[in-house]
Scaffold this active site. Sequence first.
Site, PDB file in Angstrom:
ATOM      1  N   ARG A 184      32.778  -3.499 -85.390  1.00  0.00           N
ATOM      2  CA  ARG A 184      31.340  -3.667 -85.340  1.00  0.00           C
ATOM      3  C   ARG A 184      30.755  -3.465 -86.724  1.00  0.00           C
ATOM      4  NH1 ARG A 184      29.597  -1.103 -81.066  1.00  0.00           N
ATOM      5  NH2 ARG A 184      27.422  -0.894 -81.660  1.00  0.00           N
ATOM      6  N   GLU A 227      23.104  -7.151 -73.198  1.00  0.00           N
ATOM      7  CA  GLU A 227      22.454  -6.549 -72.040  1.00  0.00           C
ATOM      8  C   GLU A 227      20.965  -6.487 -72.366  1.00  0.00           C
ATOM      9  OE1 GLU A 227      23.797  -2.609 -70.891  1.00  0.00           O
ATOM     10  OE2 GLU A 227      22.322  -2.538 -69.274  1.00  0.00           O
ATOM     11  N   LYS A 279      21.015   0.843 -79.645  1.00  0.00           N
ATOM     12  CA  LYS A 279      19.793   0.560 -78.879  1.00  0.00           C
ATOM     13  C   LYS A 279      19.103   1.842 -78.453  1.00  0.00           C
ATOM     14  CE  LYS A 279      21.378  -3.667 -76.797  1.00  0.00           C
ATOM     15  NZ  LYS A 279      21.831  -4.155 -75.518  1.00  0.00           N
TER      16      LYS A 279
END
Length: 567
Positions: free
Chosen positions: A271, A40, A281
Amino acid sequence: MSVAEANTTSEGGRDFIRDIIAADLAAGHCREVVTRFPPEPNGYLHLGHAKSIFLNFGLARDYGGVCHLRFDDTNPEKESQEYVDAITESVKWLGFDWGQHLYFASNYFDTMYAGAESLIQSGHAYVDSLSADEMRTHRGTLTEAGKDSPYRSRSIAENLDLFRKMRAGEFPDGAHVLRAKIDMASPNINLRDPAIYRIKRAHHHNTGDTWCIYPMYTYAHPIEDAIEHITHSICTLEFEDQRPFYDWLLDKLADGGFFTRPLPQQIEFARLNLTYVVLSKRKLIQLVDDKHVSGWDDPRLPTLAGARRRGYTAEGLKRFTDQIGVSKSDGWIDYSVFEACQRDGLNDTALRRIAVLDPVKLIIDNYPEGQSEDCFAPNHPQQPDLGKRTVPLSRELWIEREDFMETPSKGYFRLFPGNSVRLRYGYVITCTGCDKDADGTITAVHCDYLPDTKSGTPGSDSVKVKGNIHWVSAAHAIETEVRLYDRLFSTAQPGSESGDFLLDLNADSVKVIRAQLEPALKDAAPEQSFQFERHGYFVADRVDTKPGVPVFNRTVTLKDSWVKMEK
Ligand code: ATP
Ligand code: MG
């Protein structure tokens, strides 16, 4: 490509995802592997994303398939072109090429909208008009089933009419949502009629003001995958509970003839969690916005832009992701593992150079004034074919302040009055004393050299010494800025104790110094890496290095000094 061939070209070793893909190819479930990396554009990429990039692009490469770069830009807030550009540059830096397969999810808004109408028409979606609060109480809890909304039984015609009016901008933000009609009593909360479209008047960086309704991420993502004929949609473990909805949605759309089978399959992996950094982020944005760092490419940040500027290499990142592998179990990787991979790569490729980081003068009193001579230093001790460079020697040199002690401590083998050491690639010298200023600070060290001991000449090692120090000729040295970077956080899991990761910032994460470098470093190109002997790996800063005026960043020390400090 056959499965057997595919296996022999796999570099990353076997893992459960490769096993799934090999089985799918063998069973004919897919002919070609199509993966995607779907960031994104609401921030810069970080080291965690690199794991996903190497995985997705690596699978495509190993199985002769393709990997799409797709900007998952369905949320109009927080997305921007700056992020799109930075992400593109980072993926390229890692060495990947998506060819013509660059996509923007926002270009699929029409298809997503049509998919929603198709769901309404097949009775699998409805417009709900509960307030956000009411919707929350209707949802139930982990232990209690939810309740049906009174609007759940609206007719298909009414739903279609309302949804079209939502799109046409006839309602204020938040007045209605479109929801999938699944099961309000499902033990999986994600299946309790999740919202799939919301009204939101927001300007989108790609579609402008065309839309006032936007799809929810969990609805948009499976559709993006299906549009692009992704075969294996790889995501991180937190989406495991979303997989039933992913499958439900594509199944219903395929039943309605909207997509054809085979459909993409979602596969989750763990992850990357790395100590001493933050890989979120939201937190990275906070560090940048609140100016705790100089920008997104600050060399202390775990962003790929920061890593690049720090001098970490894409090759070292690949080494790291290969080493940690891919699995389904969450865990933490120690930052020292990452640094070791970077060191291993740089050790092979970085030319050796000499830099004095904390300079003090060394005067060879018996060396003629105005004279100089060449010494020869290997560019890489393990790679003789890389040759040698000339290092000039003269009467006055710069040496490290810590290489002299007026009163030596026990076991100190370097310079102190009466002791002899070798000037690396030069002569053996004997220390004769030092000069001090009024405060007692040492301003110069004095020595005499032994003329028959020059390195590389016959009999040069007839005088045995224990110490061996580096130096640069003061008349020939270049003085430049060097930044000594350290970890941005002083605790392994920032914020884990106090709840505020900012409290764990390392106050000494950068030290800017003026250093004396050997003249061969004058023409260092931006992004060129070197090993500064005895100090570590340094890179010519890609932003601030100008022709003939390099600025260096310390990438990583030669050894893991951090581990020692902690003990
Ligand atoms: P946030 O930091 O807000 O959680 P994100 O990092 O998930 O966001 P995306 O742009 O959605 O941001 O990530 C793109 C891809 O990178 C996703 O497929 C995601 O699974 C993967 N990814 C993100 N973080 C990691 C990580 N730490 N380890 C491995 N893959 C990751
Ligand atoms: Mg995400």
